[in-house]
Design an enzyme around this catalytic site. Structure first.
Site, PDB file in Angstrom:
ATOM      1  N   GLU A 239      -4.154 -28.812 -68.839  1.00  0.00           N
ATOM      2  CA  GLU A 239      -4.829 -28.304 -67.628  1.00  0.00           C
ATOM      3  C   GLU A 239      -6.257 -28.814 -67.709  1.00  0.00           C
ATOM      4  OE1 GLU A 239      -3.505 -26.656 -65.196  1.00  0.00           O
ATOM      5  OE2 GLU A 239      -1.561 -26.217 -66.086  1.00  0.00           O
ATOM      6  N   CYS A 273     -12.872 -25.145 -62.504  1.00  0.00           N
ATOM      7  CA  CYS A 273     -12.024 -26.346 -62.484  1.00  0.00           C
ATOM      8  C   CYS A 273     -11.548 -26.627 -61.069  1.00  0.00           C
ATOM      9  CB  CYS A 273     -10.853 -26.195 -63.436  1.00  0.00           C
ATOM     10  SG  CYS A 273      -9.898 -24.700 -63.175  1.00  0.00           S
TER      11      CYS A 273
HETATM   12  P1  NAD Z   1     -13.724 -29.142 -73.474  1.00  0.00           P
HETATM   13  O1  NAD Z   1     -12.674 -30.166 -73.261  1.00  0.00           O
HETATM   14  O2  NAD Z   1     -15.044 -29.574 -73.965  1.00  0.00           O
HETATM   15  O3  NAD Z   1     -13.223 -28.036 -74.514  1.00  0.00           O
HETATM   16  C1  NAD Z   1     -12.056 -27.264 -74.301  1.00  0.00           C
HETATM   17  C2  NAD Z   1     -11.530 -26.775 -75.640  1.00  0.00           C
HETATM   18  O4  NAD Z   1     -11.066 -27.887 -76.406  1.00  0.00           O
HETATM   19  C3  NAD Z   1     -12.566 -26.052 -76.502  1.00  0.00           C
HETATM   20  O5  NAD Z   1     -11.958 -24.938 -77.105  1.00  0.00           O
HETATM   21  C4  NAD Z   1     -12.934 -27.115 -77.535  1.00  0.00           C
HETATM   22  O6  NAD Z   1     -13.378 -26.575 -78.751  1.00  0.00           O
HETATM   23  C5  NAD Z   1     -11.595 -27.811 -77.726  1.00  0.00           C
HETATM   24  N1  NAD Z   1     -11.677 -29.185 -78.248  1.00  0.00           N
HETATM   25  C6  NAD Z   1     -12.703 -30.067 -78.162  1.00  0.00           C
HETATM   26  N2  NAD Z   1     -12.369 -31.229 -78.769  1.00  0.00           N
HETATM   27  C7  NAD Z   1     -11.111 -31.082 -79.242  1.00  0.00           C
HETATM   28  C8  NAD Z   1     -10.211 -31.944 -79.932  1.00  0.00           C
HETATM   29  N3  NAD Z   1     -10.541 -33.197 -80.257  1.00  0.00           N
HETATM   30  N4  NAD Z   1      -8.989 -31.470 -80.249  1.00  0.00           N
HETATM   31  C9  NAD Z   1      -8.629 -30.215 -79.895  1.00  0.00           C
HETATM   32  N5  NAD Z   1      -9.433 -29.360 -79.248  1.00  0.00           N
HETATM   33  C10 NAD Z   1     -10.658 -29.780 -78.915  1.00  0.00           C
HETATM   34  O7  NAD Z   1     -13.845 -28.361 -72.095  1.00  0.00           O
HETATM   35  P2  NAD Z   1     -14.839 -27.179 -71.712  1.00  0.00           P
HETATM   36  O8  NAD Z   1     -16.209 -27.731 -71.518  1.00  0.00           O
HETATM   37  O9  NAD Z   1     -14.667 -26.021 -72.636  1.00  0.00           O
HETATM   38  O10 NAD Z   1     -14.247 -26.717 -70.316  1.00  0.00           O
HETATM   39  C11 NAD Z   1     -14.624 -27.304 -69.099  1.00  0.00           C
HETATM   40  C12 NAD Z   1     -13.536 -28.216 -68.601  1.00  0.00           C
HETATM   41  O11 NAD Z   1     -12.319 -27.482 -68.492  1.00  0.00           O
HETATM   42  C13 NAD Z   1     -13.807 -28.754 -67.214  1.00  0.00           C
HETATM   43  O12 NAD Z   1     -13.437 -30.108 -67.151  1.00  0.00           O
HETATM   44  C14 NAD Z   1     -12.893 -27.905 -66.340  1.00  0.00           C
HETATM   45  O13 NAD Z   1     -12.553 -28.500 -65.120  1.00  0.00           O
HETATM   46  C15 NAD Z   1     -11.729 -27.726 -67.226  1.00  0.00           C
HETATM   47  N6  NAD Z   1     -10.918 -26.571 -66.831  1.00  0.00           N
HETATM   48  C16 NAD Z   1      -9.656 -26.776 -66.341  1.00  0.00           C
HETATM   49  C17 NAD Z   1      -8.880 -25.705 -65.941  1.00  0.00           C
HETATM   50  C18 NAD Z   1      -7.490 -25.891 -65.416  1.00  0.00           C
HETATM   51  O14 NAD Z   1      -6.761 -24.910 -65.359  1.00  0.00           O
HETATM   52  N7  NAD Z   1      -7.063 -27.080 -65.038  1.00  0.00           N
HETATM   53  C19 NAD Z   1      -9.384 -24.392 -66.049  1.00  0.00           C
HETATM   54  C20 NAD Z   1     -10.669 -24.224 -66.544  1.00  0.00           C
HETATM   55  C21 NAD Z   1     -11.422 -25.320 -66.941  1.00  0.00           C
END
Ligand code: NAD
Length: 490
Positions: A239, A273
Site C-alpha cells: 500500500e 496517501c
Molecule cells: P516509509 O516508506 O518511509 O516508511 C514506512 C515504514 O517502512 C516505516 O515503518 C519504516 O520504518 C519502514 N521501512 C523503511 N525502510 C524499510 C526497509 N528497507 N525495509 C522494511 N521496512 C522499511 O513511509 P512513511 O514516510 O512512514 O509513510 C508515508 C508514505 O506512506 C507516503 O508515501 C504515503 O502515501 C504512504 N501511505 C500509503 C497508504 C496506503 O494505504 N496506500 C496509507 C498511508 C500512507
C-alpha cells in the site's frame, strides 16, 4: 525478550509540535525480530484453533478497549504526529469500524464453500476454504498510525494469523498502545507482537520467517521490500503513495467540490496517501471554482485545522515542489514560496503549473494543491491518468459520475464526496502502478491474509474412470464423444 537478546540501542519518539521526547523504544535487530516471529508461530496455531467465533469475540473485546480508552489513544496519536485530537479520533473511529467488519464477516468470506465440480467429475464434492497463512509481518507508516496498520492487522487476525507489527519510527507509542490493548484481551499467547526501530528493523522482518508482509508506506520503500521478499518468495501486499486527482465537471456542485478539495488537500497537513494533490476543472466552471477555492483555502489555518509536518525532512520536499512550480510559470494564489515554515506549512494553491513539473508528478505529501483547466472531461481523465501512481481519486459531476469514475486508473474513486471509499469497511482499498498492489479492507482484505485450500471428495465411482492405467480404448472413445457434445459444436 531474554537477557541475552536485550536490545541495548534505543530511539526517542518526539512530539513534532515541540520536539519534546514522548517515549523511548528499543531498536530491535534481526535476532529480536526473528525471536518475535518464532513466538508468533506458536501463537498462530492456538489463535487459529479458536475458530472464527472465538477470534471474533476477542477482536470485539479489543475494539471495546480501544473505544473506552479512545481519548487516551488519541492523546498518543496527537503527541506523536502533531495532528488535532478530532482528526485522531476520526481515524480511531474508522479503524474500529474495520475491526468490527473483519470480525463479523471472516466466517462468511473465508469459511468452507461448495463449488460445482463439472459434468466429467460430477462424482466429486468440491469445496474451497481460506486457511490462515500463519505469521504476517505488518510494517506501518506514521501519517494515520491507527487506521492504516489496523487495515492489515485486524483483517490478518480475523483470518486466523498471528501478527508481528513494526510501526513507523515516528509513531512507536501508538503501535505499543494498540498491542498492549490487544494483550489485555488475549493474554494467553503472543498473537499480536510489537517490534520497534527504523527501516533496518522493518527489513529484518521482511527477511524473517514470516508468511506474508503487509507494507504501507512510500513506493520507494515498497520496491526495496518487494526485492528483499523475493529472496524467500514471501508474498507481499504493498500500500504505497499516491498523487490523487479530483475532477470537477461543468455540472458539478461547485461548493461541495471546493469543500472536498480543501479537506482532501489540507487535512492532516496534506499527509494523506489518498489526499487530493491535483485538481482538473472543466473550463466552463474553472474561474468560479478557483475563486471559491482561493477564498476557502485562505480560511484554513495551520496549528488549528491541521498540525505540523510530522516528518521534518518533508518540509524540503514541499519547498522544492512549490519552487519548481513557480520557476516553471506556475502561480500561487494562496501560500507560495514562503508558506513552508520551520514546522508548519500554510495552505498553498498553485495554478498554471506545467504537467511535467514535480508538483504534478511526484507525491508532495504536504498542504498544497495544483489546479488545472481542461477543455472537457476527456482531457481531465487523460491528465488524471497520466501518473505513475493510481491510488484514489474523486469526481464531482451531477450526470457523469459513474462513467468518469470507471475510466480513472485508480484503485478507488469517490463521487461527489471526499475520500468516502476509505470509510466503507466492505470495500477493498489499494492501488494501481506505483501505488502498490493487493488489497486491504473488505472481503478482498480478508482473503489477502489467507490461502485458498481446494478439496475434492469422491462421493461415488464413475462408470468412466479416466485417471487409471486400466482405462480402455472404449473409455477414450466415450470421453471423446462426450466432450464433442459438450464443447465441440461450434
Ligand atoms: P516509509 O516508506 O518511509 O516508511 C514506512 C515504514 O517502512 C516505516 O515503518 C519504516 O520504518 C519502514 N521501512 C523503511 N525502510 C524499510 C526497509 N528497507 N525495509 C522494511 N521496512 C522499511 O513511509 P512513511 O514516510 O512512514 O509513510 C508515508 C508514505 O506512506 C507516503 O508515501 C504515503 O502515501 C504512504 N501511505 C500509503 C497508504 C496506503 O494505504 N496506500 C496509507 C498511508 C500512507
Amino acid at each position: 525478550m531474554t537477557s541475552t537478546e536485550q536490545a541495548v540501542e534505543t530511539f526517542d519518539s518526539l512530539d513534532p509540535t515541540t520536539d519534546e521526547v514522548v517515549g523511548t523504544y528499543p531498536v530491535h535487530g534481526p535476532d529480536a525480530v526473528a525471536a518475535a516471529v518464532g513466538r508468533a508461530r506458536g501463537a498462530a496455531e492456538w489463535w487459529a484453533s479458536l475458530g472464527f467465533a472465538g477470534r471474533a469475540e476477542r477482536l470485539r473485546r479489543w475494539k471495546g478497549v480501544i473505544v473506552r480508552r479512545m481519548a487516551e489513544l488519541c492523546d498518543v496519536v496527537s503527541a506523536e504526529t502533531g495532528k488535532p485530537k478530532g482528526d485522531a479520533q476520526l481515524e480511531v473511529v474508522l479503524a474500529v469500524e474495520h475491526i468490527e467488519w473483519a470480525a463479523r464477516n471472516a466466517r462468511k468470506v473465508l469459511g468452507p464453500k461448495r463449488r460445482p465440480s463439472g459434468l466429467l467429475l460430477a462424482n466429486q464434492a468440491a469445496t474451497v476454504e481460506y486457511q490462515p497463512l500463519g505469521v504476517v509481518g505488518v510494517i506501518g507508516p506514521w501519517n494515520y498510525p491507527v487506521f492504516t496498520p489496523l487495515g492489515s492487522v485486524a483483517y490478518a487476525l480475523a483470518a486466523g494469523n498471528a501478527v508481528v507489527f513494526k510501526p513507523s519510527e515516528y509513531t512507536p507509542g501508538v503501535g505499543a498502545w494498540l498491542v498492549r490493548a490487544f494483550e489485555e484481551v488475549v493474554p494467553e499467547r503472543p498473537v499480536l507482537q510489537l517490534v520497534t526501530g527504523f527501516g533496518a528493523t522493518g527489513a529484518a522482518l521482511v527477511r524473517s520467517d514470516v508468511d506474508k508482509i503487509a507494507f504501507t508506506g512510500s513506493a520507494a520503500t515498497g520496491k526495496k521490500i518487494m526485492a528483499a521478499a523475493a529472496e524467500r518468495l514471501t508474498p507481499v501486499v504493498i500500500e504505497a503513495g499516491g498523487k490523487d486527482p479530483l475532477l470537477v465537471d461543468a455540472d458539478a456542485d461547485l461548493d461541495a467540490a471546493v469543500d472536498a478539495a480543501v479537506w482532501g488537500a489540507f487535512s492532516n497537513a496534506g499527509q494523506t496517501c489518498v489526499g487530493v494533490e491535483r485538481v482538473y476543472v472543466h473550463t466552463a466552471v474553472y474561474d468560479e471554482f478557483v475563486a471559491k477555492l482561493t477564498e476557502r483555502a485562505r480560511q484554513v489555518r495551520p496549528g488549528e485545522h491541521y498540525g505540523p509536518m510530522t516528518m521534518r525532512s518533508q518540509l524540503d520536499v514541499v519547498r522544492r515542489h512549490i519552487a519548481d512550480a513557480l520557476a516553471r510559470g506556475g502561480r500561487a494564489l494562496v501560500g507560495g514560496a514562503d508558506a513552508v515554515g520551520e514546522r508548519y506549512v500554510r495552505p498553498t494553491v498553485l495554478v498554471d503549473v506545467p504537467e511535467d513539473s514535480a508538483a504534478v508528478r511526484e507525491e508532495t505529501f504536504g498542504p498544497t494543491i495544483t489546479v488545472t483547466r481542461v477543455s472537457d472531461m476527456d482531457e481531465a481523465v487523460e491528465k488524471a491518468n497520466d501518473s505513475t501512481y493510481g491510488l484514489g481519486s474523486t469526481v464531482f459531476s451531477r450526470r457523469r459520475g459513474m462513467e468518469l469514475a470507471r475510466r480513472l486508473r485508480t484503485g478507488m474513486t469517490a463521487i461527489n464526496a471526499p475520500l468516502s471509499f476509505a470509510g466503507v469497511a466492505a470495500l477493498p482499498f489499494g492501488g494501481v502502478g506505483e501505488s502498490g498492489f493487493g488489497r486491504i479492507h473488505g472481503p478482498e482484505g480478508l482473503r489477502e491474509f489467507a490461502r485458498p485450500k481446494a478439496i475434492t471428495r469422491q462421493r461415488y465411482r464413475m462408470p468412466l474412470v479416466m485417471t487409471t492405467f486400466a482405462r480402455t480404448p472404449k473409455t477414450d472413445e466415450l470421453v471423446r464423444r462426450l466432450v464433442t457434445v459438450l464443447h465441440g459444436r461450434r
